[in-house]
Motif scaffolding. Structure first.
Motif: not given
Length: 318
Positions: A64, A66, A135, A215, A238
Motif C-alpha cells: 500500500d 503511496l 485516500l 479504504i 491507495r
C-alpha cells in the motif's frame, strides 16, 4: 521524481518479468549500487520485489505504498504528465489546492495527503482523515478545458469514485444525493467541490474537487462509527485507487451531460425511497422519484405535489 519513484514506475510497468540491475541503472542514469539502495528502500516501504543473483529484479506487489511514482505507474499515457503533489500531513488538501489554483496551477494537478488534520466536507462538516487508511486527494480543474458544465463536476466526481471502487473491489457503491458515496449502508466517501470565480471575465476560473475515501479505516470517532464505513477490500491500494479515480473523473468530465446524469441515476441510493429534507425551515417527507437533467432531486410529496431540490441534505427514512 526521485530515483526510487522512477524505479518503482519502471518495475510496475514491467511487473512479472525480471529486469537486470544494469538495465535499470542505464535507464535511470545511476550506478547499480544506487539501484540496489533504491530497491531496498522500496522493500522497506512495503513493496515485494524479488532479486536474484545474475537475474535482476522482479516486481511482485507494491503493498500500500503511496508515492508519486506509485500513483503515476497506474495512470494511462494521456495523464502521465499531470502534476502530482504528495504531502505527509496537511490541514486540508482542498485548501492547499485552492492556493495552487490561485497561483496558476495546471488543469489536472492532483494534491494527495497521507493525513489531513482539518479535512473539510460540505456545510462546514469535518472529514476524519487518519494516516495510512484512507485516500485524501484534491484535483484542480479548469472548466474551459472540459466538456462538462461546472454544475456537474460534483456529480462527475461521485460517478468517478463509484466506478473506480467498483472496478477495484468488485463491490457496488451507491451515491446518496448529492455527493456522498455509500457501501453496505455506510458512507465511505465525501466529496467537496469549490469554485473560484474570475469576476472580470464573469466566469468560473477553477474548480477544486476534494475527495476523501475510507479504504480500511476502522476506529472512527464517537458519533461516526454508526454512519461511516470503509471499502475493506484487501486488493484496494491507495496509489491504485488515486489513479483510477483521477482517470474516471477526467473521463466523466468529457462525457455528454445526458450520459453523466444517466450514470448518476443508475448509481443513486435514494431513488424510489422515502426521504426527509428541510425546505424553507419546514421538515418534509416524500418519495425520491427522479434526478432531473439539471442534477436536481425530484421528490413527490403526499398528495402528489413534487418539489425539486438543488442543494441541501436528504435523509433516507425507509
Amino acid at each position: 521524481m526521485s530515483i526510487k519513484e522512477e524505479l518503482l514506475q519502471i518495475l510496475t510497468e514491467n511487473a512479472g518479468r525480471e529486469i537486470s540491475g544494469q538495465e535499470l541503472a542505464d535507464r535511470l542514469k545511476v550506478s547499480r549500487t544506487a539501484v540496489w539502495k533504491a530497491v531496498n528502500g522500496l522493500i522497506a516501504e512495503g513493496c515485494e520485489i524479488q532479486a536474484g543473483r545474475n537475474r535482476g529484479y522482479r516486481f511482485i506487489s507494491g503493498g500500500d505504498l503511496l508515492s508519486v511514482g506509485a500513483v503515476r505507474a497506474f495512470l494511462p499515457p494521456e495523464l502521465q504528465d499531470n502534476e502530482i503533489i504528495l504531502l505527509k500531513t496537511v490541514d486540508s488538501t482542498n485548501t492547499y489546492a485552492k492556493k495552487l489554483a490561485a497561483d496558476g496551477a495546471w488543469d489536472g494537478t492532483v494534491v494527495i495527503a497521507e493525513q489531513q488534520t482539518a479535512g473539510r466536507g460540505r456545510r462546514g462538516n469535518s472529514f476524519y482523515s487518519p494516516p495510512g487508511s484512507g485516500l485524501y486527494m484534491s484535483v484542480i480543474l479548469r472548466p474551459e478545458l472540459h466538456a462538462a458544465d461546472t454544475d456537474l463536476f460534483t456529480i462527475c466526481a461521485g460517478c468517478a469514485v463509484s466506478r473506480a471502487v467498483e472496478r477495484l473491489s468488485g463491490t457496488k457503491p451507491l451515491i446518496k444525493w448529492v455527493n456522498d458515496v455509500y457501501l453496505d449502508g455506510k458512507k465511505i466517501c465525501g466529496i467537496l467541490s469549490e469554485a473560484t470565480a474570475d469576476f472580470e471575465c464573469g466566469r468560473v476560473d477553477s474548480v477544486v474537487t476534494g475527495i476523501g475515501i475510507n479504504i480500511s479505516t476502522k476506529d472512527f470517532p464517537d458519533g461516526l462509527g454508526s454512519k461511516a464505513g470503509s471499502i475493506n477490500a484487501g486488493n484496494v491500494t491507495r496509489a491504485r485507487l488515486a489513479a483510477e479515480v483521477l482517470s474516471e473523473l477526467i473521463c466523466c468530465l468529457e462525457r455528454r451531460r445526458s450520459d453523466n446524469i444517466a450514470d448518476y441515476r443508475a448509481r443513486s441510493l435514494v431513488l424510489g425511497k422515502e426521504v426527509g429534507f428541510v425546505l424553507n425551515n419546514v421538515q418534509y417527507i416524500g418519495k425520491a422519484i427522479d434526478i432531473a437533467d439539471s442534477g436536481e432531486l425530484v421528490v413527490e410529496l403526499e398528495g402528489g405535489e413534487s418539489v425539486r431540490l438543488n442543494s441541501g441534505e436528504v435523509s433516507v427514512t425507509v
